[in-house]
Design an enzyme around this catalytic site. Structure first.
Site, PDB file in Angstrom:
ATOM      1  CG  HIS A 237      -3.629  -0.687  -3.793  1.00  0.00           C
ATOM      2  ND1 HIS A 237      -4.492   0.331  -3.104  1.00  0.00           N
ATOM      3  CD2 HIS A 237      -4.246  -1.908  -3.173  1.00  0.00           C
ATOM      4  CE1 HIS A 237      -5.401  -0.552  -1.814  1.00  0.00           C
ATOM      5  NE2 HIS A 237      -4.965  -1.727  -1.939  1.00  0.00           N
TER       6      HIS A 237
ATOM      7  CG  HIS B  47      -3.018  -6.783  -1.548  1.00  0.00           C
ATOM      8  ND1 HIS B  47      -2.869  -6.298  -0.394  1.00  0.00           N
ATOM      9  CD2 HIS B  47      -4.182  -5.969  -2.196  1.00  0.00           C
ATOM     10  CE1 HIS B  47      -3.811  -5.627  -0.105  1.00  0.00           C
ATOM     11  NE2 HIS B  47      -4.371  -5.185  -1.099  1.00  0.00           N
ATOM     12  CG  LEU B  48       3.874  -7.743  -5.076  1.00  0.00           C
ATOM     13  CD1 LEU B  48       4.918  -6.874  -5.013  1.00  0.00           C
ATOM     14  CD2 LEU B  48       3.242  -8.097  -6.446  1.00  0.00           C
ATOM     15  NE  ARG B  49      -3.129 -11.902  -1.652  1.00  0.00           N
ATOM     16  CZ  ARG B  49      -3.524 -10.875  -1.125  1.00  0.00           C
ATOM     17  NH1 ARG B  49      -2.893  -9.933   0.138  1.00  0.00           N
ATOM     18  NH2 ARG B  49      -4.721 -10.897  -1.332  1.00  0.00           N
TER      19      ARG B  49
ATOM     20  CG  ASN C 206      -2.812  -6.998   2.718  1.00  0.00           C
ATOM     21  OD1 ASN C 206      -1.356  -6.938   1.923  1.00  0.00           O
ATOM     22  ND2 ASN C 206      -4.225  -7.039   2.523  1.00  0.00           N
TER      23      ASN C 206
ATOM     24  CG  ASP D 291      -5.483  -1.940   1.443  1.00  0.00           C
ATOM     25  OD1 ASP D 291      -6.083  -1.153   0.971  1.00  0.00           O
ATOM     26  OD2 ASP D 291      -5.414  -2.916   0.637  1.00  0.00           O
TER      27      ASP D 291
ATOM     28  CG  HIS E 195      -9.583  -0.451   3.726  1.00  0.00           C
ATOM     29  ND1 HIS E 195      -9.256  -1.225   2.799  1.00  0.00           N
ATOM     30  CD2 HIS E 195      -9.945   0.036   4.111  1.00  0.00           C
ATOM     31  CE1 HIS E 195      -9.916  -2.012   2.111  1.00  0.00           C
ATOM     32  NE2 HIS E 195     -11.036  -1.367   3.830  1.00  0.00           N
TER      33      HIS E 195
ATOM     34  CG  ASP F  58      -7.353  -3.832  -3.858  1.00  0.00           C
ATOM     35  OD1 ASP F  58      -6.124  -4.125  -3.607  1.00  0.00           O
ATOM     36  OD2 ASP F  58      -8.219  -3.142  -3.573  1.00  0.00           O
TER      37      ASP F  58
END
Lengths: 321, 439
Positions: free
Chosen positions: B56, B58-60, B90, B150, B177, B303
């Site tokens: 989990h 988030h690499l954006r 996302n 997520d 999620h 996360d």
């Protein structure tokens, strides 16, 4: 006192000091010339991110009667509407040399953030933040209660008395009410017994840890109360299943003519305003002789004078002559 | 490729021995190993673990490169001892097509810090209305096996059922999620005594538990694999324990911050502590630790949620949810789980590498530290102490909740298929190594 962010920041002695100072301020307002020179040269910024003409005018009058320079900064028609952040606004005010920032904001904790993030160096006064607190409202309510239920400070006494043993009902939308939160904290500090009366949907989860009692039954709670404070019900609650209808709310939790008759002779009726006449309070109740609603507004100015004075000028006895 | 001898390391905390890393593989394990031209790494006091696998992250990228890029986020991962990360969907555009997941996968290959496994969105645009082309993402070069909306819950029960069923065709898993959206409209923090005092809209634990309960029943009904993201409440733990006892194919993860921090910290309205799901009570933390220890919760997942300072240096309500976590995960797990006696180092390897690799179907990760396994591993110094300074972290964002905190234990080296990405606590650039070894 460096800031006033929460009514819980005030210990018993400080709370009494504010109330006593407010009474002194009120006395000066009986004079022909109401203006005091105390805060001459100091700058108070009213930073209002939320429409609240009443509270802003009250703070403005308070600061001006202490001879402070007042800058009103409202979100509408300013750079905030263009997306400027609270931080940048605060840095701007800091650069302009604000000695005190009075902030009204829709986000709970925004005044706390302003006071602790290092963006401004002046005093921060919470003039209502989201569903968190509204400490000057609680202070003006306490001044009002003391006036009717306890009496003014006697000449020569070191300090006025608190509200020990006085029974206060706070009725309505406690869940979303910053007025209720600040009142519960301050009234507890002053020794009053508070009961929150609301439908279960409008009491927050966790309310059982607050220093007060709760009830779902207004009729049963009214006898024996010294003060009944009705809270405004916001229109947006109507359609979120907090209660079935405005009429049912009014029947179960509104203060109407029938319920007025359940009150003791000395009991006062309070409302922080603005009122929804016919919903949480009927015209009979709002306009009755025991209603202190207009007096509360007047006390707002002297309480805010006291708060600004104590934050910016220091100890109580100098300067209020 | 440089050959390495890791001298005197303790595999999974066992007695010291040597590891010989050659041609991307653990060539030998045993005392007194040597090889011509090998670089010797003094591993005295260091624990060797299989490289961590984050389910989990988030690499954006694409979309919010101002908060993180695949390159900066995977550098942070390598610094934290990770060798594989699952990049959440996302992004902007959302990773809901083969094209986007292949782009993220390719960026990961080019950065070469860790293996980047994109997570595919379950529904188009994370909108919760119709299924994204899950098969196309599974068949793409990115070979997606984990699917998640997520940030959003797949709240529609029929859609969730269909998704669970559909991914069986390619051995996929739906990572949910769990957040009932109506119960959490506008939610700002854990609903309880403190939210009532602070006047912040509450995020009740029941909003998570209701979805977890529904989903384990759905997974049982259709015989599918379910993974529950960032479990945060004691109630969810009870439901998971019940479901596992019934044989439901459910796995779950917990974040490091939910193992260490509680909602009391929100009292100061510091937006760095704003996260979804929210920090909860000390009882919840205790239950989560217990569940991770007994295997009810399978994995630690960070996360890792980088945000720009514009999105964090503001009032609480306006702030974005999330905190960074890749570079602090191991230290938090050591403090919360190892030093409390709840997990030994073999347990840490299982929860941070073996099991998450299995959930993500990553054959090259989470392997035992034996001759013949990929040389994909991490060296940890449990005795190290360090203070978190957001300014010097590898992630492009500064929103760590641990700023200024003294951390326990530190990752000092990370090897990905025999190549060090971190050595002596310093990140090792892949292109520089191509020219002549890791120095």
């Amino acid at each position: 006192m460096r800031h006033l962010l929460s009514a819980g920041d005030l210990d018993h002695d400080t709370a009494l000091l504010v109330l006593d100072t407010a009474e002194q301020m009120a006395a000066t307002q009986q004079r022909e010339i109401k203006k005091l020179p105390t805060l001459r040269g100091r700058t108070v910024v009213n930073l209002f991110f939320e429409d609240s003409t009443r509270t802003r005018i009250s703070f403005e009058a308070a600061a001006k009667r202490l001879s402070a320079d007042v800058i009103n900064f409202s979100a509408k028609g300013s750079s905030l509407a263009k997306g400027e952040s609270l931080k940048d606004t605060a840095l701007t005010l800091q650069a302009m040399g604000a000695d005190a920032v009075v902030i009204r904001h829709q986000a709970s904790g925004a005044p706390h953030r302003l006071a602790t993030a290092g963006w401004v160096h002046g005093c921060v006064v919470n003039a209502g933040d989201g569903t968190h607190e509204h400490p000057t409202q609680a202070l003006l309510d306490a001044v009002t209660m003391r006036h009717h239920l306890v009496g003014m400070r006697r000449p020569g006494a070191a300090a006025g008395r608190d509200l020990a043993g006085r029974r206060v009902l706070i009725v309505g939308d406690v869940l979303h009410s910053r007025v209720a939160r600040s009142n519960v904290l301050l009234l507890h500090t002053l020794g009053a017994d508070v009961t929150l009366v609301a439908p279960p949907t409008l009491l927050p989860v966790g309310v059982d840890s607050w220093p007060c009692a709760t009830s779902y039954d207004l009729d049963a709670s009214l006898p024996g109360a010294d003060a009944v404070m009705m809270l405004r019900v916001q229109a947006e609650r109507m359609h979120a299943a907090y209660f079935p209808s405005a009429r049912e709310y009014s029947r179960r939790y509104g203060l109407d003519a029938r319920r007025l008759r359940l009150l003791d002779e000395h009991t006062i009726v309070m409302h922080p305003g603005p009122m929804n006449r016919g919903l949480e309070i009927s015209a009979d109740a709002a306009d009755c002789a025991r209603s202190t609603i207009v007096e509360q507004v007047g006390n707002g100015v002297s309480v805010r004078m006291a708060v600004l004075y104590l934050l910016l000028a220091g100890s109580a006895d100098e300067g209020i002559r | 490729m440089t050959t390495y001898v890791l001298r005197g390391v303790r595999p999974l905390g066992a007695d010291p021995t040597d590891l010989l890393l050659r041609d991307g593989t653990i060539a030998d394990v045993g005392p007194g190993l040597a090889a011509d031209g090998a670089v010797l790494v003094d591993g005295t006091g260091l624990v060797a673990l299989p490289g961590f696998v984050d389910l989990h992250t988030h690499l954006r990228e694409p979309g919010r490169e101002d908060a993180e890029t695949v390159a900066s986020g995977t550098r942070a991962a390598a610094a934290g001892g990770f060798t594989a990360v699952h990049a959440m969907a996302n992004t902007e555009p959302v990773a809901d097509t083969a094209g986007v997941v292949e782009q993220v996968w390719r960026l990961g290959r080019e950065a070469a810090w860790v293996d980047v496994h994109p997570v595919g969105a379950v529904t188009v645009g994370l909108a919760g209305e119709r299924l994204a082309e899950l098969g196309a993402m599974a068949d793409s070069a990115a070979r997606v096996r984990v699917f998640s909306d997520d940030g959003h819950c797949v709240a529609d029960a029929v859609l969730m059922r269909r998704a669970l069923e559909y991914v069986k065709a390619f051995d996929g898993v739906i990572a949910q999620h769990a957040q009932e959206p109506r119960l959490t409209h506008g939610a700002q923090m854990h609903e309880g005594e403190l939210s009532a005092v602070l006047g912040l809209a509450g995020w009740p634990a029941v909003a998570e538990e209701a979805i977890v309960a529904r989903d384990v029943l759905l997974a049982q009904h259709v015989g599918s694999r379910l993974h529950v993201c960032h479990v945060s409440s004691a109630g969810s733990v009870e439901i998971l324990r019940w479901a596992k006892a019934r044989g439901v194919a459910v796995t779950a993860e917990v974040t490091p911050h939910h193992l260490l921090l509680t909602h009391d910290l929100v009292r100061g309205y510091d937006p760095r502590l704003k996260v979804n799901p929210p920090l909860r009570t000390a009882d919840d933390v205790a239950a989560l630790r217990g569940a991770l220890a007994d295997g009810t919760i399978d994995a630690v997942a960070t996360d890792h949620a980088p945000h720009t300072s514009e999105d964090k240096d503001c009032e609480w309500q306006a702030a974005a949810m999330g905190m960074t976590g890749l570079e602090t995960a191991l230290s938090v797990v050591q403090e919360a789980m190892v030093e409390t006696g709840l997990l030994d180092w073999a347990g840490v390897a299982d929860r941070m590498s073996t099991r998450p690799a299995r959930i993500g179907r990553l054959a090259e990760h989470g392997q035992p530290l034996l001759a013949g396994s990929p040389a994909t591993l991490t060296l940890v110094d449990p005795a190290a102490r360090w203070d978190v300074d957001p300014a010097v972290m590898a992630t492009a964002s500064r929103n760590t909740p641990f700023a200024g905190r003294r951390m326990h234990g530190r990752v000092v080296a990370t090897f990905l298929r025999g190549r060090p990405t971190l050595l002596d606590g310093r990140l090792q650039d892949a292109t520089a190594q191509g020219a002549g070894g890791a120095r």
